[in-house]
Design an enzyme around this catalytic site. Structure first.
Site, PDB file in Angstrom:
ATOM      1  N   ASP A  24       0.843  -1.192   0.000  1.00 46.12           N
ATOM      2  CA  ASP A  24       0.000   0.000   0.000  1.00 46.12           C
ATOM      3  C   ASP A  24       0.882   1.247   0.000  1.00 46.12           C
ATOM      4  O   ASP A  24       1.774   1.380   0.835  1.00 46.12           O
ATOM      5  CB  ASP A  24      -0.911  -0.024   1.232  1.00 46.12           C
ATOM      6  CG  ASP A  24      -2.227   0.660   0.968  1.00 46.12           C
ATOM      7  OD1 ASP A  24      -2.221   1.896   0.788  1.00 46.12           O
ATOM      8  OD2 ASP A  24      -3.265  -0.033   0.927  1.00 46.12           O
ATOM      9  N   SER A  77      -6.524   4.137  -2.190  1.00 47.38           N
ATOM     10  CA  SER A  77      -6.704   2.696  -1.983  1.00 47.38           C
ATOM     11  C   SER A  77      -8.053   2.187  -2.453  1.00 47.38           C
ATOM     12  O   SER A  77      -8.166   1.050  -2.899  1.00 47.38           O
ATOM     13  CB  SER A  77      -6.557   2.351  -0.503  1.00 47.38           C
ATOM     14  OG  SER A  77      -5.257   2.567  -0.069  1.00 47.38           O
ATOM     15  N   ARG A 166      -4.208  14.957   5.575  1.00 46.46           N
ATOM     16  CA  ARG A 166      -3.747  13.615   5.200  1.00 46.46           C
ATOM     17  C   ARG A 166      -3.787  13.415   3.681  1.00 46.46           C
ATOM     18  O   ARG A 166      -2.888  12.812   3.110  1.00 46.46           O
ATOM     19  CB  ARG A 166      -4.628  12.573   5.903  1.00 46.46           C
ATOM     20  CG  ARG A 166      -4.189  11.122   5.771  1.00 46.46           C
ATOM     21  CD  ARG A 166      -5.082  10.267   6.672  1.00 46.46           C
ATOM     22  NE  ARG A 166      -4.789   8.853   6.612  1.00 46.46           N
ATOM     23  CZ  ARG A 166      -3.934   8.202   7.384  1.00 46.46           C
ATOM     24  NH1 ARG A 166      -3.235   8.869   8.286  1.00 46.46           N
ATOM     25  NH2 ARG A 166      -3.755   6.899   7.278  1.00 46.46           N
ATOM     26  N   ASP A 167      -4.838  13.925   3.055  1.00 47.89           N
ATOM     27  CA  ASP A 167      -4.908  13.913   1.589  1.00 47.89           C
ATOM     28  C   ASP A 167      -4.468  15.265   1.029  1.00 47.89           C
ATOM     29  O   ASP A 167      -4.405  15.447  -0.196  1.00 47.89           O
ATOM     30  CB  ASP A 167      -6.341  13.605   1.127  1.00 47.89           C
ATOM     31  CG  ASP A 167      -6.820  12.258   1.643  1.00 47.89           C
ATOM     32  OD1 ASP A 167      -5.980  11.337   1.725  1.00 47.89           O
ATOM     33  OD2 ASP A 167      -8.010  12.121   1.979  1.00 47.89           O
ATOM     34  N   ARG A 282     -16.546   8.532  -0.465  1.00 46.51           N
ATOM     35  CA  ARG A 282     -15.846   7.259  -0.262  1.00 46.51           C
ATOM     36  C   ARG A 282     -16.387   6.520   0.956  1.00 46.51           C
ATOM     37  O   ARG A 282     -16.679   7.128   1.994  1.00 46.51           O
ATOM     38  CB  ARG A 282     -14.343   7.509  -0.113  1.00 46.51           C
ATOM     39  CG  ARG A 282     -13.564   6.269   0.257  1.00 46.51           C
ATOM     40  CD  ARG A 282     -12.100   6.389  -0.035  1.00 46.51           C
ATOM     41  NE  ARG A 282     -11.321   5.547   0.853  1.00 46.51           N
ATOM     42  CZ  ARG A 282     -10.017   5.379   0.753  1.00 46.51           C
ATOM     43  NH1 ARG A 282      -9.338   5.993  -0.195  1.00 46.51           N
ATOM     44  NH2 ARG A 282      -9.382   4.597   1.605  1.00 46.51           N
ATOM     45  N   LYS A 357      -6.257  -1.935   6.969  1.00 43.32           N
ATOM     46  CA  LYS A 357      -6.300  -2.171   5.521  1.00 43.32           C
ATOM     47  C   LYS A 357      -7.058  -3.454   5.164  1.00 43.32           C
ATOM     48  O   LYS A 357      -7.077  -3.849   3.993  1.00 43.32           O
ATOM     49  CB  LYS A 357      -4.871  -2.263   4.956  1.00 43.32           C
ATOM     50  CG  LYS A 357      -4.076  -0.961   5.042  1.00 43.32           C
ATOM     51  CD  LYS A 357      -4.533   0.067   4.016  1.00 43.32           C
ATOM     52  CE  LYS A 357      -3.704   1.325   4.073  1.00 43.32           C
ATOM     53  NZ  LYS A 357      -4.189   2.369   3.156  1.00 43.32           N
ATOM     54  N   ASP A 426       2.193   3.134   3.205  1.00 47.63           N
ATOM     55  CA  ASP A 426       1.099   4.103   3.158  1.00 47.63           C
ATOM     56  C   ASP A 426       0.792   4.691   4.534  1.00 47.63           C
ATOM     57  O   ASP A 426       0.764   5.900   4.709  1.00 47.63           O
ATOM     58  CB  ASP A 426      -0.167   3.454   2.607  1.00 47.63           C
ATOM     59  CG  ASP A 426      -1.277   4.476   2.476  1.00 47.63           C
ATOM     60  OD1 ASP A 426      -1.115   5.395   1.651  1.00 47.63           O
ATOM     61  OD2 ASP A 426      -2.278   4.393   3.204  1.00 47.63           O
ATOM     62  N   HIS A 430       1.633   8.544   5.571  1.00 49.17           N
ATOM     63  CA  HIS A 430       0.615   9.547   5.899  1.00 49.17           C
ATOM     64  C   HIS A 430       0.960  10.354   7.154  1.00 49.17           C
ATOM     65  O   HIS A 430       0.367  11.403   7.392  1.00 49.17           O
ATOM     66  CB  HIS A 430      -0.751   8.885   6.122  1.00 49.17           C
ATOM     67  CG  HIS A 430      -1.493   8.562   4.861  1.00 49.17           C
ATOM     68  ND1 HIS A 430      -1.807   9.511   3.917  1.00 49.17           N
ATOM     69  CD2 HIS A 430      -2.017   7.399   4.409  1.00 49.17           C
ATOM     70  CE1 HIS A 430      -2.495   8.941   2.930  1.00 49.17           C
ATOM     71  NE2 HIS A 430      -2.623   7.656   3.197  1.00 49.17           N
ATOM     72  N   ASP A 467      -0.993  -0.219  -4.778  1.00 51.37           N
ATOM     73  CA  ASP A 467      -2.282   0.382  -5.141  1.00 51.37           C
ATOM     74  C   ASP A 467      -2.184   1.844  -5.547  1.00 51.37           C
ATOM     75  O   ASP A 467      -3.073   2.376  -6.210  1.00 51.37           O
ATOM     76  CB  ASP A 467      -3.307   0.198  -4.014  1.00 51.37           C
ATOM     77  CG  ASP A 467      -2.891   0.872  -2.713  1.00 51.37           C
ATOM     78  OD1 ASP A 467      -1.681   1.171  -2.529  1.00 51.37           O
ATOM     79  OD2 ASP A 467      -3.775   1.098  -1.866  1.00 51.37           O
ATOM     80  N   HIS A 468      -1.122   2.515  -5.122  1.00 49.95           N
ATOM     81  CA  HIS A 468      -0.911   3.933  -5.456  1.00 49.95           C
ATOM     82  C   HIS A 468       0.399   4.346  -4.803  1.00 49.95           C
ATOM     83  O   HIS A 468       0.941   3.622  -3.975  1.00 49.95           O
ATOM     84  CB  HIS A 468      -2.062   4.816  -4.938  1.00 49.95           C
ATOM     85  CG  HIS A 468      -2.301   4.674  -3.472  1.00 49.95           C
ATOM     86  ND1 HIS A 468      -1.456   5.192  -2.508  1.00 49.95           N
ATOM     87  CD2 HIS A 468      -3.269   4.019  -2.786  1.00 49.95           C
ATOM     88  CE1 HIS A 468      -1.912   4.883  -1.318  1.00 49.95           C
ATOM     89  NE2 HIS A 468      -3.004   4.155  -1.451  1.00 49.95           N
ATOM     90  N   HIS A 497      -1.002  10.840  -0.800  1.00 50.99           N
ATOM     91  CA  HIS A 497      -0.600   9.972  -1.917  1.00 50.99           C
ATOM     92  C   HIS A 497       0.000  10.827  -3.030  1.00 50.99           C
ATOM     93  O   HIS A 497       0.044  12.049  -2.931  1.00 50.99           O
ATOM     94  CB  HIS A 497      -1.813   9.219  -2.463  1.00 50.99           C
ATOM     95  CG  HIS A 497      -2.479   8.359  -1.432  1.00 50.99           C
ATOM     96  ND1 HIS A 497      -3.718   7.814  -1.620  1.00 50.99           N
ATOM     97  CD2 HIS A 497      -2.070   7.951  -0.205  1.00 50.99           C
ATOM     98  CE1 HIS A 497      -4.050   7.103  -0.559  1.00 50.99           C
ATOM     99  NE2 HIS A 497      -3.072   7.175   0.317  1.00 50.99           N
TER     100      HIS A 497
HETATM  101  C1  3PG Z   1      -7.077   7.484   4.288  1.00 52.00           C
HETATM  102  O1  3PG Z   1      -8.288   7.259   4.277  1.00 52.00           O
HETATM  103  O2  3PG Z   1      -6.322   7.047   5.154  1.00 52.00           O
HETATM  104  C2  3PG Z   1      -6.503   8.373   3.216  1.00 52.00           C
HETATM  105  O3  3PG Z   1      -7.405   9.398   2.919  1.00 52.00           O
HETATM  106  C3  3PG Z   1      -6.259   7.615   1.960  1.00 52.00           C
HETATM  107  O4  3PG Z   1      -5.512   6.466   2.201  1.00 52.00           O
HETATM  108  P1  3PG Z   1      -5.827   5.088   1.468  1.00 52.00           P
HETATM  109  O5  3PG Z   1      -6.510   5.426   0.176  1.00 52.00           O
HETATM  110  O6  3PG Z   1      -4.445   4.531   1.253  1.00 52.00           O
HETATM  111  O7  3PG Z   1      -6.656   4.268   2.370  1.00 52.00           O
HETATM  112 CO    CO Z   2      -3.212   6.046   1.992  1.00 47.07          CO
END
Ligand code: 3PG
Ligand code: CO
Length: 555
Positions: A24, A77, A166-167, A282, A357, A426, A430, A467-468, A497
Site C-alpha cells: 500500500d 486505496s 492527510r490527503d 468514499r 487495511k 502508506d 501519511h 495500489d498507489h 498519496h
Molecule cells: C485514508 O483514508 O487514510 C486516506 O485518505 C487515503 O488512504 P488510502 O486510500 O491509502 O486508504
Molecule cells: Co493512503
C-alpha cells in the site's frame, strides 16, 4: 445470467499457488532524499526490479486510469483496489458526484427528496471531510450542495467539519474553514441560517474504518449530535487556529470542538426532525458513522440520545448491507469482480491484512462488497491493528504477522490464491515522518521476502504490486519538481498519496518459462492486473476485462 465459467488458458497451467501482494502506498519515483523507498534497505523489491522489462514494469495508479475525474487526481486505496479486483475501470464516486451536481440530477433524486422533507421545520446537517483532497470528499462538491440546498428551501444549515491534513498538506485546514465560512456568510445574506456547528481532526473524530476504534466515532457523535466536546469556541476559524497551536497538534488529529453562541449553548446539535447528510463519497470511513446514525439497535457505544432524523449518505456506502438506506448519488456498479469469477472456477482464495487495511483486500477488492462470495472457497483473516497510536511510532506495524499468515496459507496448500495488503509505506507515509517511513518500507520489503520464500517452496507464482504512490515522495514540489518551502524555510512535508505509477513484478518457480510482460500495453494500469492474475491461475479472463499484461512466448 452471467456465464461464470472461464475457459482454460491455452498455454498456462492450472493449480499453481499464486501469491498476490499489494504494497500500500508504494510508488516508483527518482531516487532522492525524500524517496523513502529509495532510502530504505529493500533488497527484495530491488531484486524484482532487476527483472525489467520482462518480469517487472510500471502501471498507472492515478487519475482516469482508475476512474477518477482527471489525471490531476492522485491515486487512492479505494479506487486502486477496486481496479485491481474488478479488472475494469469504473467511474468512481468522485466522478459520479461531479456529474450529478453538474446536471442537477442530485437534487431530483430520491435521497435529496427524502431529506428535503425536513427543510421546513428542521435543520439540515452536513458532516464530512473538509478539503479538496478528492479522496473521500471535495470542497467544491460541498459548496454546490450547500448552494443547492439553500436554493431548494433549507432554512437552517449546520456543517460539522472534519479537518484533513492527510490527503492535503497539514495546516491547510485553516484556509478551508475560512473558505467555508465565506460561503456560509453568502447563504446567510440570502436568508439561510447557515453555520459551522462542530469539528475535529479526521483521524481522531468520526472517520475511523473497519471498526478499528469506535471511540473515534463516539467523539464525533458527542460533538455533532449531542453538542458536547472538550473544546468550545464561538468561531470555527478560531477553533482550528487555537487547537493547531497546541504542541504536536496537526490537522489529522485535532480534538473535537463545538461552536457555541454567546450564552455558551452549542449552535447545532442534531435533534428530532432534522436531516443529516454525510457528504463523503468514499465508503470505508463513513460506514461506522452511517451505522450510528441509521441503526435503531446499536451497541458500539452509548449514543445517549438517538434523534429521529432523515439521514442520507452522499453515496450508498455498503451495497450488501444497503447502508445507508437513503443516498444522494448511486455508487458505481462494480459487478463480476475477479474474486467472484475465481470462486466459480474452483480457485480457493485466502486474503489477509491488518485491520486498517483489511477491507482494502476484501471489501474494496470485491467491488465494495462485504463478506464472502462462497465461504467454502474463501478465508479472510484480519490481524488486529494497534489502536490509539500514530503509526510512525510503530512503523513495522503487523507486516511480519501478515506475511506469516500468508506463508502458512501458502504452505498449507489449501489455497490457490493468497492475497495480502502490506500497509506500512502508506500508513506511515501519511504521518509525514520520513525516518519512520524508511523503517516502514524496509519492514514491508522483509514481509515480501517471507511470502516469496514460501512461494519458492511450493513451486508457486507471485505477483507483487501496489495500489498507489505515497512513500516514494514525501515532499510537496513545484511544477519543476523542486521541493517547496514553508514560510519558515522548511520543506513542506507531503503526507498524501502521489500521482506516481506503481511497480508490478511476476515470478516464482511455477511461472511458465515463456511468460513475460507484453510490450503492447504501455499505458496499462491497475485494472489490467486482474486479467493477468486470472491468466496465472490457468484461465482466460472475461472478454470485457482490461487486457492482460502478460504473453507467453515459445522458447
Ligand atoms: C485514508 O483514508 O487514510 C486516506 O485518505 C487515503 O488512504 P488510502 O486510500 O491509502 O486508504
Ligand atoms: Co493512503
Amino acid at each position: 445470467g452471467v456465464s461464470w465459467k472461464l475457459p482454460d488458458h491455452p498455454k498456462l497451467p492450472k493449480n499453481k499457488t499464486v501469491a498476490v501482494v499489494v504494497l500500500d502506498g508504494w510508488g516508483e519515483d527518482n531516487p532522492n532524499e525524500y524517496n523513502c523507498i529509495h532510502k530504505a534497505e529493500t533488497p527484495t523489491m530491488d531484486s524484482l526490479k532487476q527483472g525489467a522489462p520482462d518480469k517487472w514494469r510500471l502501471v498507472k495508479a492515478h487519475g482516469t486510469a482508475v476512474g477518477l475525474p482527471t489525471d490531476d487526481d492522485m491515486g487512492n486505496s479505494e479506487v486502486g483496489h477496486n481496479a485491481l479486483g474488478a479488472g475494469r475501470i469504473f467511474a468512481q464516486g468522485a466522478k459520479l458526484v461531479d456529474l450529478a451536481l453538474a446536471s442537477g440530477k442530485i437534487f431530483e433524486g430520491e435521497g435529496f427528496k427524502y431529506i428535503k422533507e425536513s427543510f421546513e421545520t428542521g435543520t439540515l446537517h452536513l458532516i464530512g471531510l473538509l478539503s479538496d483532497g478528492g479522496v473521500h470528499s471535495r470542497l467544491d462538491q460541498l459548496q454546490l450542495l450547500l448552494k443547492g440546498a439553500g436554493e431548494r428551501g433549507a432554512k437552517r444549515i449546520r456543517v460539522h467539519i472534519l479537518t484533513d491534513g492527510r490527503d492535503v498538506l497539514d495546516g491547510s485546514s485553516v484556509g478551508f474553514v475560512e473558505t467555508l465560512e465565506n460561503d456560509l456568510a453568502k447563504l446567510q445574506e440570502k436568508g439561510v441560517d447557515a453555520r459551522i456547528a462542530s469539528g475535529g481532526g479526521r483521524m481522531y473524530v468520526t472517520m475511523d474504518r473497519y471498526e478499528n476504534d469506535w471511540n473515534v466515532v463516539k467523539r464525533g457523535w458527542d460533538a455533532q449530535v449531542l453538542g458536547e466536546a472538550p473544546h468550545k469556541f464561538t468561531s470555527a476559524v478560531e477553533a482550528v487556529k487555537k487547537l493547531r497551536a497546541e504542541p504536536n497538534a496537526n490537522d489529522q488529529y485535532l480534538p473535537p470542538f463545538v461552536i457555541v453562541d454567546e450564552n455558551g449553548k452549542p449552535v447545532g446539535p442534531i435533534v428530532d426532525g432534522d436531516a443529516v447528510v454525510t457528504f463523503n463519497f468514499r465508503a470505508d470511513r463513513m460506514v461506522m458513522i452511517a451505522k450510528a446514525l441509521e441503526y435503531e439497535n446499536f451497541d458500539k457505544f452509548d449514543r445517549v440520545r438517538y434523534p429521529k432524523i432523515r439521514y442520507a449518505g452522499m453515496l450508498e456506502y455498503d451495497g450488501e448491507l444497503k447502508l445507508p438506506s437513503h443516498y444522494l448519488v448511486s455508487p458505481p456498479e462494480i459487478d463480476r469482480t475477479s474474486g467472484e469469477y475465481l470462486v466459480h472456477n474452483g480457485i480457493r482464495t485466502f486474503a489477509c491484512s491488518e485491520t486498517v487495511k483489511f477491507g482494502h483486500v476484501t471489501f474494496f477488492w470485491n467491488g465494495n462488497r462485504s463478506g464472502y462470495f462462497n465461504p467454502q472457497m474463501e478465508e479472510y483473516i484480519e490481524i488486529p491493528s494497534d489502536v490509539g497510536i500514530t503509526f510512525n511510532v510503530q512503523p513495522k506495524m503487523k507486516a511480519i504477522q501478515i506475511a506469516e499468515k500468508a506463508r502458512d496459507a501458502i504452505l498449507s496448500r489449501k489455497f490457490d490464491q493468497v492475497r495480502v495488503n502490506l500497509p506500512n509505506s502508506d500508513m506511515v507515509g501519511h504521518t509525514g515522518d520520513i525516518e519512520a517511513t524508511i523503517v516502514a518500507c524496509k519492514a514491508a520489503d522483509e514481509a515480501v521476502k517471507m511470502i516469496l520464500d514460501a512461494i519458492e517452496q511450493v513451486g508457486g507464482i507471485y505477483v507483487v504490486t501496489a495500489d498507489h504512490g505515497n512513500a516514494e515522495d514525501m515532499v510537496k514540489r513545484d511544477k519543476s519538481g523542486k521541493p517547496l518551502l514553508d514560510k519558515n524555510g522548511n520543506v513542506q512535508i507531503l503526507t498524501s498519496h502521489t500521482l506516481q505509477p506503481v511497480p508490478i513484478a511476476i515470478g516464482g518457480p511455477g511461472l511458465s518459462p515463456g511468460v513475460r510482460f507484453r510490450k503492447d500495453v504501455p499505458n496499462g494500469g491497475l485494472a489490467n492486473v486482474a486479467a493477468t492474475v486470472i491468466n496465472l491461475h490457468g484461465l482466460e479472463a472475461p472478454t470485457d476485462y482490461e487486457p492482460t499484461l502478460i504473453e507467453v512466448v515459445d522458447n
